[in-house]
Design a protein around this motif. Structure first.
Motif, short mmCIF file in Angstrom:
data_model
loop_
_atom_site.label_atom_id
_atom_site.label_comp_id
_atom_site.label_asym_id
_atom_site.label_seq_id
_atom_site.Cartn_x
_atom_site.Cartn_y
_atom_site.Cartn_z
N THR A 97 13.28 6.24 -69.45
CA THR A 97 12.91 5.21 -68.48
C THR A 97 13.06 3.82 -69.08
N VAL A 98 13.19 2.85 -68.21
CA VAL A 98 13.30 1.45 -68.64
C VAL A 98 11.91 0.95 -68.99
N ARG A 99 11.74 0.52 -70.24
CA ARG A 99 10.44 0.01 -70.68
C ARG A 99 10.44 -1.52 -70.66
N ASN A 100 9.26 -2.10 -70.77
CA ASN A 100 9.12 -3.55 -70.59
C ASN A 100 9.25 -4.36 -71.87
N GLN A 101 9.60 -3.73 -72.99
CA GLN A 101 9.77 -4.50 -74.23
C GLN A 101 10.65 -3.73 -75.20
N THR A 102 11.30 -4.48 -76.07
CA THR A 102 12.06 -3.93 -77.18
C THR A 102 11.81 -4.83 -78.38
N SER A 137 10.00 -9.26 -74.54
CA SER A 137 9.76 -8.85 -73.16
C SER A 137 11.09 -8.57 -72.44
N ILE A 145 12.12 -2.15 -64.59
CA ILE A 145 11.13 -1.54 -65.46
C ILE A 145 10.55 -0.31 -64.75
N GLY A 146 10.45 0.80 -65.47
CA GLY A 146 9.88 2.02 -64.93
C GLY A 146 10.87 2.95 -64.27
N GLU A 158 20.22 -5.39 -72.21
CA GLU A 158 18.81 -5.67 -72.04
C GLU A 158 18.66 -7.11 -71.58
N ASN A 193 14.40 4.45 -81.63
CA ASN A 193 13.40 3.93 -80.70
C ASN A 193 14.01 3.34 -79.44
N CYS A 194 15.31 3.51 -79.20
CA CYS A 194 15.93 3.00 -77.98
C CYS A 194 15.67 3.91 -76.81
#
Length: 162
Positions: A47-52, A56, A101-102, A139, A161-162
């Motif tokens: 899933t698309v997360r809100n930070q890398t 943000s 996101i999500g 991103e 962690n990607c």
């Protein structure tokens, strides 16, 4: 000496693969992996997360070279079937386009008689996909000035962690 002609791989009749702009349904992917001979269906949802790395993220954008990516998916399934002969179904779907996101970007599902093989084959599938498939993501970040900025990366260039 003449090089042999290499024909593209064809998917196994029980497997299912796709690259799509449309949202991917967890229920549909699970149903494609289900089989009466299964004792386990393992599903990995990316899933698309809100930070890398503390930055943000507001969205991800995916592109793929579809014919080659599908061949990679077929090869992953063939490799799985040669290593885990009890596998009943392999299902791999990846989104392209801009995702919020999500949203689900990738779903991998493997159906087997036994859970240990299903887990191992599913992990092999997602790890190999990320390393070999010609899929790129951008991103999109929120800039300090209110403007968005981003950069393209191959999903294979991502660390774990990607």
């Amino acid at each position: 000496m003449v090089n042999p002609v290499v024909f593209p791989l064809k998917p196994h009749q029980k497997d299912s693969f796709g690259i799509t702009f449309a949202p991917i349904s967890l229920e549909e992917i699970y149903a494609k992996a289900d089989d009466p001979a299964n004792g386990a269906v393992v599903v990995m949802s990316g899933t698309v997360r809100n930070q890398t790395n503390g930055q943000s993220v507001v969205a991800l954008e995916y592109q793929a070279y579809e014919p080659m990516a599908l061949q990679v998916f077929y090869q992953i399934a063939a490799d799985i079937r040669s290593h885990w002969s009890d596998v009943n179904r392999v299902v791999i779907y990846h989104r392209i386009g801009r995702l919020k996101i999500g949203e689900i970007s990738v779903l991998v599902a493997v159906g087997c008689p036994h859970r240990s093989e299903a887990f191992a084959a599913c992990q092999y599938a997602i790890d190999t996909l990320k390393h070999n498939a010609p899929i790129w993501k951008k991103e999109w970040y929120d800039g300090k000035d209110g403007n968005l900025f981003g950069a393209w990366v191959s999903i294979g260039a991502c660390e774990q962690n990607c």
